[in-house]
Scaffold this motif. Structure first.
Motif, short mmCIF file in Angstrom:
data_model
loop_
_atom_site.label_atom_id
_atom_site.label_comp_id
_atom_site.label_asym_id
_atom_site.label_seq_id
_atom_site.Cartn_x
_atom_site.Cartn_y
_atom_site.Cartn_z
N ALA A 96 -2.29 2.42 -4.45
CA ALA A 96 -2.17 3.70 -4.10
C ALA A 96 -3.22 4.15 -3.30
O ALA A 96 -4.35 3.94 -3.76
CB ALA A 96 -1.72 4.68 -5.31
N LEU A 97 -3.27 4.47 -2.26
CA LEU A 97 -4.24 5.01 -1.38
C LEU A 97 -4.61 6.33 -1.78
O LEU A 97 -3.80 7.17 -2.12
CB LEU A 97 -3.94 5.06 0.15
N LEU A 133 2.72 -4.35 3.41
CA LEU A 133 3.64 -3.29 3.57
C LEU A 133 2.94 -1.87 3.36
O LEU A 133 2.03 -1.95 2.33
CB LEU A 133 4.80 -3.28 2.64
N LEU A 134 3.34 -1.03 4.05
CA LEU A 134 3.09 0.45 3.74
C LEU A 134 4.03 1.26 3.65
O LEU A 134 5.01 1.39 4.39
CB LEU A 134 2.53 1.25 5.20
N VAL A 135 4.03 2.00 2.13
CA VAL A 135 5.23 2.59 1.65
C VAL A 135 4.65 3.99 1.92
O VAL A 135 3.67 4.27 1.21
CB VAL A 135 5.67 2.31 0.35
N LEU A 152 0.87 -1.21 -0.04
CA LEU A 152 -0.04 0.06 0.14
C LEU A 152 0.88 1.31 0.10
O LEU A 152 1.99 1.38 0.74
CB LEU A 152 -0.85 0.12 1.18
N CYS A 153 0.60 2.41 -0.76
CA CYS A 153 1.47 3.47 -1.03
C CYS A 153 0.72 4.80 -0.64
O CYS A 153 -0.58 4.68 -1.25
CB CYS A 153 1.95 3.37 -2.40
N CYS A 154 1.17 5.52 0.18
CA CYS A 154 0.62 6.97 -0.02
C CYS A 154 1.42 8.17 0.44
O CYS A 154 2.68 7.69 0.77
CB CYS A 154 -0.23 6.73 1.39
N GLY A 155 1.24 9.17 -0.12
CA GLY A 155 2.18 10.36 0.01
C GLY A 155 1.26 11.67 0.43
O GLY A 155 0.20 11.85 0.11
N PHE A 164 4.80 4.93 -7.73
CA PHE A 164 5.38 3.91 -7.32
C PHE A 164 4.42 2.68 -7.34
O PHE A 164 4.84 1.53 -7.88
CB PHE A 164 5.84 3.96 -5.90
N ALA A 165 3.22 2.87 -6.92
CA ALA A 165 2.23 1.73 -6.89
C ALA A 165 2.01 1.27 -8.79
O ALA A 165 1.98 0.07 -8.97
CB ALA A 165 1.00 2.25 -6.58
#
Length: 195
Positions: free
Chosen positions: A78-79, A111-113, A45-48, A59-60
């Motif tokens: 991507a959240l 994983l959370l990025v 899981l990706c968030c920024g 990235f996702a």
């Protein structure tokens, strides 16, 4: 004005050289952590925060699709920073958007990025706290002193902290680091035969 352009290039190059000296170990550790999680059947899981949302989405997208060489899809999400899919009654504050999605989609072993400039964005801190309560590992791309996020990470988490105070240099380095991670992940999971 051209001299200013040259100064900006020089500053950017110097920031990249400093990052190149400081980050190889963290990038290797992050890539291996992501690879192991994917091999174990988990997802990323990706968030920024604010300016880094597009980098998390990028990235996702690279994981789901591919970086430079076509390969099988990897599970990444991507959240969303949009609240349209969340009830306004259930979400009184923007700070809950990412953390609610982590609680909804995240499972132990996932994983959370997170990608941040300061490490102090409330919505990112809440997402990391939610991930830690779900026994997820966390990879943080940050800058400067790492902010409040640096204190939340445990021994199994990875921080890729760009050694710069300038937001623009940190964001530039984040993009480079995302591409570096993508290449390391692809080469580890799908080695290329050079012959």
């Amino acid at each position: 004005m051209q001299e200013l352009v040259k100064e900006i290039y020089t500053e950017s190059i110097q920031a990249q050289i400093a990052a190149g000296e400081a980050l190889p170990s963290a990038l290797e550790s992050a890539a291996l952590t992501i690879v192991q999680s994917l091999i174990n059947g988990n997802k990323v899981l990706c968030c920024g925060g604010s300016n880094n949302y597009m980098l998390a989405s990028h990235f996702a997208n690279l994981l789901v699709n591919f970086y430079e060489t076509e390969r099988p899809c990897l599970p990444a999400i991507a959240l969303s920073n949009e609240l349209t899919h969340l009830s306004s009654y259930a979400t009184p504050a923007m700070n809950d958007s990412f953390s609610r999605q982590v609680r909804a989609y995240g499972q132990p072993g996932d994983l959370l990025v997170v990608i941040t400039v300061t490490g102090n964005e409330k919505e990112i801190i809440s997402a990391v706290e939610a991930a830690l309560t779900k026994d997820m590992q966390v990879i943080v791309l940050s800058g400067n002193d790492g902010g409040e996020l640096a204190g939340l990470l445990g021994p199994n988490d990875v921080e890729i902290r760009v050694p710069s105070k300038r937001p623009s240099r940190i964001i530039e380095s984040h993009l480079f680091n995302i591409h570096c991670l993508s290449e390391l992940i692809d080469l580890t999971l799908f080695p290329q035969d050079d012959s």
